[in-house]
Design a protein around this motif. Structure first.
Motif, PDB file in Angstrom:
ATOM      1  N   ALA A  47       0.838  -1.209   0.000  1.00 45.61           N
ATOM      2  CA  ALA A  47       0.000   0.000   0.000  1.00 45.61           C
ATOM      3  C   ALA A  47       0.869   1.254   0.000  1.00 45.61           C
ATOM      4  O   ALA A  47       0.599   2.221  -0.717  1.00 45.61           O
ATOM      5  CB  ALA A  47      -0.912  -0.012   1.220  1.00 45.61           C
ATOM      6  N   PHE A  51       1.124   4.106  -2.875  1.00 45.64           N
ATOM      7  CA  PHE A  51       0.946   5.519  -2.528  1.00 45.64           C
ATOM      8  C   PHE A  51       2.102   6.359  -3.058  1.00 45.64           C
ATOM      9  O   PHE A  51       1.900   7.445  -3.617  1.00 45.64           O
ATOM     10  CB  PHE A  51       0.832   5.683  -1.010  1.00 45.64           C
ATOM     11  N   ALA A  54       1.880   6.865  -6.737  1.00 45.08           N
ATOM     12  CA  ALA A  54       0.846   7.855  -7.049  1.00 45.08           C
ATOM     13  C   ALA A  54       1.333   9.264  -6.709  1.00 45.08           C
ATOM     14  O   ALA A  54       1.017  10.232  -7.402  1.00 45.08           O
ATOM     15  CB  ALA A  54      -0.426   7.530  -6.266  1.00 45.08           C
ATOM     16  N   TRP A  55       2.090   9.354  -5.634  1.00 47.28           N
ATOM     17  CA  TRP A  55       2.626  10.670  -5.232  1.00 47.28           C
ATOM     18  C   TRP A  55       3.496  11.247  -6.342  1.00 47.28           C
ATOM     19  O   TRP A  55       3.343  12.411  -6.718  1.00 47.28           O
ATOM     20  CB  TRP A  55       3.424  10.503  -3.950  1.00 47.28           C
ATOM     21  N   ALA A  57       3.448  10.434  -9.407  1.00 51.81           N
ATOM     22  CA  ALA A  57       2.648  10.683 -10.602  1.00 51.81           C
ATOM     23  C   ALA A  57       1.787  11.931 -10.466  1.00 51.81           C
ATOM     24  O   ALA A  57       1.408  12.542 -11.468  1.00 51.81           O
ATOM     25  CB  ALA A  57       1.752   9.476 -10.883  1.00 51.81           C
ATOM     26  N   SER A  58       1.502  12.291  -9.235  1.00 54.52           N
ATOM     27  CA  SER A  58       0.611  13.444  -9.030  1.00 54.52           C
ATOM     28  C   SER A  58       1.355  14.773  -9.023  1.00 54.52           C
ATOM     29  O   SER A  58       0.723  15.832  -8.978  1.00 54.52           O
ATOM     30  CB  SER A  58      -0.125  13.281  -7.689  1.00 54.52           C
TER      31      SER A  58
ATOM     32  N   LEU B  36      -1.597  19.749  -1.774  1.00 58.85           N
ATOM     33  CA  LEU B  36      -2.385  19.081  -2.823  1.00 58.85           C
ATOM     34  C   LEU B  36      -2.913  17.736  -2.323  1.00 58.85           C
ATOM     35  O   LEU B  36      -4.080  17.397  -2.556  1.00 58.85           O
ATOM     36  CB  LEU B  36      -1.512  18.883  -4.069  1.00 58.85           C
ATOM     37  N   HIS B  37      -2.073  16.987  -1.640  1.00 61.06           N
ATOM     38  CA  HIS B  37      -2.520  15.686  -1.148  1.00 61.06           C
ATOM     39  C   HIS B  37      -3.399  15.813   0.094  1.00 61.06           C
ATOM     40  O   HIS B  37      -4.166  14.916   0.398  1.00 61.06           O
ATOM     41  CB  HIS B  37      -1.303  14.779  -0.861  1.00 61.06           C
ATOM     42  N   ARG B 128      -1.595   6.152 -15.210  1.00 58.03           N
ATOM     43  CA  ARG B 128      -1.089   7.058 -14.178  1.00 58.03           C
ATOM     44  C   ARG B 128      -2.252   7.836 -13.545  1.00 58.03           C
ATOM     45  O   ARG B 128      -2.323   8.019 -12.341  1.00 58.03           O
ATOM     46  CB  ARG B 128      -0.093   8.001 -14.840  1.00 58.03           C
ATOM     47  N   LEU B 131      -4.228   5.642 -11.216  1.00 56.26           N
ATOM     48  CA  LEU B 131      -3.493   5.428  -9.963  1.00 56.26           C
ATOM     49  C   LEU B 131      -3.639   6.635  -9.025  1.00 56.26           C
ATOM     50  O   LEU B 131      -3.937   6.485  -7.832  1.00 56.26           O
ATOM     51  CB  LEU B 131      -2.018   5.182 -10.284  1.00 56.26           C
ATOM     52  N   VAL B 132      -3.466   7.814  -9.613  1.00 55.52           N
ATOM     53  CA  VAL B 132      -3.575   9.034  -8.800  1.00 55.52           C
ATOM     54  C   VAL B 132      -4.993   9.173  -8.258  1.00 55.52           C
ATOM     55  O   VAL B 132      -5.194   9.490  -7.083  1.00 55.52           O
ATOM     56  CB  VAL B 132      -3.190  10.276  -9.644  1.00 55.52           C
ATOM     57  N   VAL B 135      -5.538   6.757  -5.359  1.00 54.51           N
ATOM     58  CA  VAL B 135      -4.869   7.167  -4.119  1.00 54.51           C
ATOM     59  C   VAL B 135      -5.544   8.396  -3.504  1.00 54.51           C
ATOM     60  O   VAL B 135      -5.747   8.465  -2.283  1.00 54.51           O
ATOM     61  CB  VAL B 135      -3.370   7.431  -4.378  1.00 54.51           C
ATOM     62  N   MET B 136      -5.910   9.341  -4.360  1.00 53.80           N
ATOM     63  CA  MET B 136      -6.589  10.534  -3.849  1.00 53.80           C
ATOM     64  C   MET B 136      -7.927  10.163  -3.217  1.00 53.80           C
ATOM     65  O   MET B 136      -8.322  10.705  -2.187  1.00 53.80           O
ATOM     66  CB  MET B 136      -6.812  11.552  -4.978  1.00 53.80           C
ATOM     67  N   LEU B 139      -7.240   8.636   0.103  1.00 56.04           N
ATOM     68  CA  LEU B 139      -6.919   9.678   1.083  1.00 56.04           C
ATOM     69  C   LEU B 139      -8.179  10.382   1.577  1.00 56.04           C
ATOM     70  O   LEU B 139      -8.261  10.816   2.720  1.00 56.04           O
ATOM     71  CB  LEU B 139      -5.968  10.718   0.467  1.00 56.04           C
ATOM     72  N   LEU B 185      -6.045   3.102   4.019  1.00 50.23           N
ATOM     73  CA  LEU B 185      -5.464   3.312   2.681  1.00 50.23           C
ATOM     74  C   LEU B 185      -5.354   1.974   1.951  1.00 50.23           C
ATOM     75  O   LEU B 185      -5.707   1.857   0.773  1.00 50.23           O
ATOM     76  CB  LEU B 185      -4.082   3.965   2.802  1.00 50.23           C
ATOM     77  N   MET B 189      -7.334   1.284  -1.361  1.00 51.29           N
ATOM     78  CA  MET B 189      -6.552   1.124  -2.599  1.00 51.29           C
ATOM     79  C   MET B 189      -6.646  -0.297  -3.127  1.00 51.29           C
ATOM     80  O   MET B 189      -6.114  -0.604  -4.199  1.00 51.29           O
ATOM     81  CB  MET B 189      -5.088   1.511  -2.347  1.00 51.29           C
TER      82      MET B 189
END
Lengths: 225, 206
Positions: A47, A51, A54-55, A57-58, B36-37, B128, B131-132, B135-136, B139, B185, B189
């Motif tokens: 996990a 994460f 993704a971080w 990628a973001s 942002l996260h 991509r 995936l984002v 994860v978002m 979160l 998470l 996920m």
């Protein structure tokens, strides 16, 4: 003795690097010996890995940062003006002036002010009566009456008054006429014994005005002879 | 602290906004990415990071140089993030949670409102992007405090003690929050425990 729940609790420490090298090694060995714990550990690590991917990628494109910085620079320039104390008008400084006073002191001051206000208001309501009584107009005031009272002996008069007051108290229940006779008798008798050569002033039914000036003339026995 | 940085701080303490913006350039990416996260929204992240820098500029004279500049800045960031959450994010989270729940079968549609606001071109890489989004979305299932604690620990590398101090609570509370955050998470996920070929452990079953 292996306890999966204890290992699971420590797993967070292991993942986030809160354990020492020795502790990490010991825990990893313990995890390796238990399939459930190992599965849990791999899952949690997986996990975290997802994460992190993704971080990365973001993250915004490189073209984004100059715009972001410019916006920040502008924001700082617009919203963070330096406020000088000297530029604040005097009346504003007065209005916004703050004096730090402890709460007990402030409470005492308020109580004192309230008390003084209450007293001032109370005096104001009764003041007119007092003023009229205490301060009469000189123009409307009647001139004082002068009454000359010859006094033979100060001692004798003092005693006479005392006797008169005492007799009044004792014979309060008796009639007025009998009172006068009884009071006058010892007075007359005592005076006659000493030889009264002056005319005594009769003060019975005497109504003095508001103000009276009394002139006391002291005379001795020798003067009388 | 490099000499250049200390000079910039000194100038900023004298009211030089340009010097402070130069100082901000060194850490602005880090602050923005965390924001942002934390907010999971580009516009909110922009506002929040600007708020952090503005507060830091206003408080720059309180920086005495006892700790690193970023350590000092990070405390301002944590406070600003938490206050931002109390003031504004509650409503947004309710709206987003409703959106997530309604469109949980279609991740792309469910998070499209967020991605449309991001400044980067996520359309170029569909995987991509997924995936984002995932994860978002995961979160978003954490509470604001759990999310911030997780980000500070995992991305900022703060110790339990540092986070506990920043949040004014015990390290045990931080540890519990982290554990729950990781569990949530992982669950959101969809990272299932890996199948193992080892023999089952008989001891200490949960």
């Amino acid at each position: 003795m292996h306890d999966c729940s204890l290992v699971e609790n420590k797993m967070v420490d292991l993942i986030f690097g809160e354990l020492s090298e020795d502790e990490s090694l010991r825990l990893k060995n313990e995890i390796d010996r238990c399939s459930d714990c190992l599965s849990e550990y791999r899952s949690m690590n997986g996990a975290m890995r997802v994460f992190d991917e993704a971080w990365d990628a973001s993250l915004p494109d490189q073209r984004f940062w100059p715009r972001h910085h410019e916006a920040l620079r502008q924001h700082l320039a617009d919203n963070a003006p330096r406020v000088s104390v000297d530029r604040v008008p005097f009346w504003k400084q007065l209005l916004t002036f703050k004096l730090p006073v402890p709460v007990p002191v402030a409470a005492l001051i308020v109580i004192a002010l309230l008390t003084l206000t209450a007293l001032a208001l109370r005096n104001r309501t009764i003041a007119p009566n007092l003023t009229i009584a205490a301060r009469p107009s000189y123009e409307t005031m009647t001139p004082p009456t002068v009454k000359e009272v010859p006094v033979y002996l100060e001692k004798v008069i003092t005693r006479t008054v005392y006797v008169e007051k005492k007799a009044q108290e004792k014979n309060a229940s008796r009639s007025k006429s009998s009172d006068q006779q009884r009071i006058a008798q010892p007075l007359t008798a005592s005076k006659e014994k000493e030889g009264d050569i002056f005319m005594r002033a009769k003060l019975t039914d005497f109504q003095p005005p508001d103000q009276m000036r009394i002139r006391v003339i002291k005379r001795s026995k020798d003067d009388a002879n | 602290m490099s000499l250049n940085e200390s000079q910039l701080i000194e100038s900023a303490q004298g009211g030089d906004a340009e010097a402070f913006s130069q100082l901000a350039r060194r850490f602005e990416r880090r602050i923005y990415t965390l924001a942002l996260h934390y907010t999971r929204n580009a516009a909110d992240a922009e506002d929040l990071s600007q708020e952090v820098w503005l507060k830091a500029f206003r408080a720059i004279n309180s920086f005495r140089g006892n700790a690193a500049f970023y350590t000092w800045l990070r405390q301002i960031m944590v406070n600003t993030f938490l206050n931002h959450k109390r003031a504004e994010t509650v409503r947004m989270e309710e709206v987003r949670s409703a959106a997530f729940e309604n469109d949980s079968t279609n991740v792309d549609d469910g998070l499209s409102f967020m991605l449309n606001e991001t400044p980067y071109q996520v359309e170029e890489d569909y995987e991509r992007r997924i995936l984002v989004e995932k994860v978002m979305q995961a979160l978003g299932h954490l509470s604001s405090q759990q999310r911030l604690i997780f980000l500070l620990k995992h991305r900022e590398g703060m110790t339990y003690e540092e986070i506990a101090k920043a949040f004014d609570c015990s390290t045990g509370t931080i540890k519990k929050a982290l554990f729950r955050a990781v569990q949530k998470l992982r669950e959101q996920m969809g990272v299932a425990p890996a199948p193992l070929e080892l023999a089952q452990c008989g001891a200490g079953q949960k």
